[in-house]
Design an enzyme around this catalytic site. Structure first.
Site, PDB file in Angstrom:
ATOM      1  N   ASP A   1       0.827  -1.194   0.000  1.00  0.00           N
ATOM      2  CA  ASP A   1       0.000   0.000   0.000  1.00  0.00           C
ATOM      3  C   ASP A   1       0.872   1.258   0.000  1.00  0.00           C
ATOM      4  O   ASP A   1       1.885   1.319   0.698  1.00  0.00           O
ATOM      5  CB  ASP A   1      -0.874  -0.031   1.268  1.00  0.00           C
ATOM      6  CG  ASP A   1      -1.872   1.095   1.321  1.00  0.00           C
ATOM      7  OD1 ASP A   1      -2.715   1.170   0.418  1.00  0.00           O
ATOM      8  OD2 ASP A   1      -1.808   1.899   2.277  1.00  0.00           O
TER       9      ASP A   1
ATOM     10  N   GLU B   1       1.440  -0.228  -4.985  1.00  0.00           N
ATOM     11  CA  GLU B   1       0.507   0.837  -5.341  1.00  0.00           C
ATOM     12  C   GLU B   1       1.294   2.136  -5.469  1.00  0.00           C
ATOM     13  O   GLU B   1       1.665   2.745  -4.470  1.00  0.00           O
ATOM     14  CB  GLU B   1      -0.578   0.996  -4.265  1.00  0.00           C
ATOM     15  CG  GLU B   1      -1.581   2.081  -4.618  1.00  0.00           C
ATOM     16  CD  GLU B   1      -2.273   2.702  -3.407  1.00  0.00           C
ATOM     17  OE1 GLU B   1      -3.347   3.279  -3.592  1.00  0.00           O
ATOM     18  OE2 GLU B   1      -1.740   2.622  -2.283  1.00  0.00           O
TER      19      GLU B   1
END
Ligand code: MG
Length: 665
Positions: A361, A403
């Site tokens: 993330d 990401e």
């Protein structure tokens, strides 16, 4: 889905090609594909939200056993991997504020349930990728709790905690922090707090200033008062409990108790109503109680009244006051830093359990310069550390996808660290293609991105996608136009890369992301399997579109409907999985229908060619009227899969509006 196929073509299809044909002889005979071992070559990953996918125990919250029970569905969809939303304990419903990386969230089941889910997925050839949050933790994180004990805590430096952030940044104490996100600081109380021992409590509500006085005592303890006419309580400890006090005069309440509280106390005037006005705490900025001295209570802020000797400090958190960022220190020291090693050890635990990869993330925020070299370099250290563990028991490399929410040219440097990154530009371009009905530039744009990635890492994997859990749904962007939604799927599943399908996308779910309004649940709607009552809605706090959660849009209903979006996904995932050219091929331009051919601008065309030599011609007409394409030199006798209206005549192919086709070459 309508198909116009000539008799000659049908005969040709009876002879096997190197690519598979979805075994759907007719509408009535449709069966969800069941993949044979080794058949799924397409590297299709399903992004799954544990809390809203499938609930096995009827508590309204999705869980591991729910996922296990729906593996047949994911198998039929052609999925060879699942990206799970964060599985660790967390304060939020979405899980990105991790409390403890070494455990699973008990809301979702036990660790044994998690392991059983992995084993069952592996039995179907489906890998499990965990969401792993390296940038930040949650405010309730076990390491952060340790850090808050103060500078003498071995975990104090795992976070950026300071009484003077500006000076500490200026003097180089926090080398990770530069630029905009270096300025995101939040209040934190640091120091030993809590109390274990005997205390006398006195609440004074007799005057306009309400006060609490707490004093250590050797007097005998008292049982909580049982006189229900007295409406004055202490809320102590963790887990908290309400203790009724004794009235000892007009507006005066007292009690002596043995206390074991890790934080302190609150005063309440009700043990049944938790609404505003019944909770009395400390005024903002004055929440540390001094033994023996009255503390003036406030019902406006009602902060926790803390025991101990805490100090008001600040911590850095780019994602807000509930997510402290981790401090890996200078890049040269990062791999030996405490949080790096602790996170690697927990990653080892999950890999030993069978986890096949990780989705990372917010990696552009780890070092706060998004475009500097630090994050790619840091991720290289991280990947190599984890891959070394993985390679000890596997003959292939670990899968890891980052990401990096930026343009493709800014994503490219991150391939220095990671084998795969999400390609946000894929959807940026595709939604423009579909809504502007202009396909001629698409393949050229995509090939340009791929060149940038490959320059950094040969074999770089572009993780293609439409939308994810942080974005307005594809169906909303495409105005719920079913023809466009089907074609979005066809583009995703015929382009070079390793595609992700986001939970509900295959069902045409719509929703506008409302992160600013605190309602990002609107794009995280539960799957409706059969009837709406079985959907895992509880964790979404009512923030989902009720018009979506209906029987009509359910998996059951769409499986039975030959014109549904789900059936379209079955067709195109099957084609991708069984045709090596689509599964692993590289894109190349068509000689005639390419970015220079703006007279046929509605057409997107390209070849996919696998290293084995398997080759396919991909054609999409995104226009609102039919086009007839002159395709001399291309083989048109083996149609793999189609969408909309497609007819072949000699060396010409006519594609109706919003129609797509793949021919095996
Ligand atoms: Mg449940």
């Amino acid at each position: 889905m309508k198909r116009i196929v000539s008799t000659i073509l049908l005969l040709a299809l009876l002879f096997a090609t190197s690519c598979g044909k979805n075994p759907q002889p007719g509408k009535d005979a449709f069966k969800v594909p069941a993949y044979a071992s080794g058949e799924k070559q397409g590297h299709i990953t399903y992004q799954l939200l544990i809390y809203s996918f499938a609930d096995s125990d009827g508590d309204g919250i999705g869980d591991f056993n729910g996922i296990t029970s729906k593996l047949d569905y994911l198998d039929g969809l052609g999925v060879s991997a699942i990206w799970l939303s964060p599985a660790h304990p967390a304060d939020s419903y979405h899980g990105y504020d991790v409390q403890d990386y070494s455990r699973v969230n008990p809301k979702y089941g036990t660790e044994a349930d998690f392991k059983a889910m992995i084993d069952a997925a592996h039995a179907k050839g489906i890998k499990i990728y965990m969401d792993y949050v390296l940038n930040h933790t949650g405010k309730g994180n076990v390491w952060f709790a340790e850090a808050k004990k103060g500078p003498s805590s071995p975990k104090f430096n795992w976070f950026h905690i300071s009484s003077d952030p500006a000076t500490d940044i200026a003097t180089g104490k926090f080398p990770m922090l530069t630029g905009y996100y270096a300025n995101e600081w939040h209040d934190v109380t640091v120091g030993e707090i809590g109390y274990t021992g005997r205390l006398h409590f006195k609440v004074d509500f007799s005057g306009s200033a309400k006060t609490l006085t707490v004093s250590p005592t050797d007097a005998a303890t008292q049982n909580p008062n049982t006189d229900t006419s007295v409406k004055m309580f202490l809320w102590i400890g963790e887990p908290g409990k309400a203790v009724r006090m004794y009235s000892t005069g007009t507006g005066i309440y007292e009690i002596t108790l043995d206390v074991d509280s890790p934080w302190g106390v609150l005063v309440r005037t009700s043990d049944t109503s938790w609404d505003g006005g019944t909770k009395w705490g400390a005024p903002k900025g004055a929440n540390v109680l001094t033994m023996g001295q009255p503390l003036t209570l406030s019902t406006d802020d009602a902060n926790d009244i803390l025991f101990g000797s805490p100090t008001a400090m600040k911590f850095q958190g780019a994602f807000g006051s509930w997510m402290p960022d981790l401090n890996y220190g200078a890049l040269a020291d990062a791999a030996s830093s405490g949080p790096f090693q602790a996170l690697a050890e927990t990653a080892d635990k999950w890999m030993e359990m069978g986890v096949d990869g990780f989705r990372l993330d917010a990696v552009k925020h780890i070092y706060s310069s998004e475009t500097g070299p630090q994050n790619p370099d840091f991720l290289k250290l991280w990947y190599e550390r984890c891959n070394a563990s993985y390679r000890a028991t596997h003959s292939s490399d670990l899968y890891m996808v980052g990401e990096v929410w930026m343009d493709a040219d800014k994503v490219a440097p991150y391939y220095k660290g990671l084998p795969a990154c999400f390609e946000f530009d894929f959807w940026e371009r595709l939604k423009w293609v579909l809504n502007q009905r202009t396909g001629c530039y698409f393949a050229n744009d995509l090939m340009g991105y791929r060149q940038k990635y490959a320059a950094v890492r040969p074999g770089a994997i572009a993780a293609t996608k439409l939308t994810n859990h942080d974005e307005t749904r594809a169906a909303t962007i495409l105005n719920r136009d079913l023809a466009k939604l089907k074609q979005a799927a066809a583009f995703l599943l015929t382009a070079e890369g390793e595609p992700y399908i986001y939970q509900g996308e295959e069902l045409g779910y719509w929703g506008k992301d409302d992160d600013d309004g605190g309602k990002d649940q609107l794009v995280r709607t539960p799957i409706v399997w059969d009837t709406a009552v079985h959907a895992a809605t509880r964790d979404l706090d009512g923030h989902f579109d009720m018009t979506l959660v209906t029987d009509e849009i359910s998996v059951d209903a769409q499986t039975k409907d030959p014109e549904s979006l789900l059936r379209c996904y079955y067709d195109w995932t099957y084609a991708r999985n069984t045709c090596p050219a689509l599964a692993t091929g590289k894109m190349s331009a068509h000689a005639k229908y390419n970015n220079n051919n703006t007279s046929d601008k509605a057409v997107a065309a390209w070849y996919m060619t696998a290293s084995s030599g398997s080759k396919a011609l991909v054609l999409h007409n995104v226009g609102s009227s039919a086009v007839t394409l002159d395709l001399q030199g291309d083989k048109l006798d083996s149609m793999l899969v189609s969408l909309g209206s497609v007819s072949v005549s000699g060396t010409s192919v006519t594609l109706g509006a919003s129609s797509s086709v793949v021919f095996v070459q």
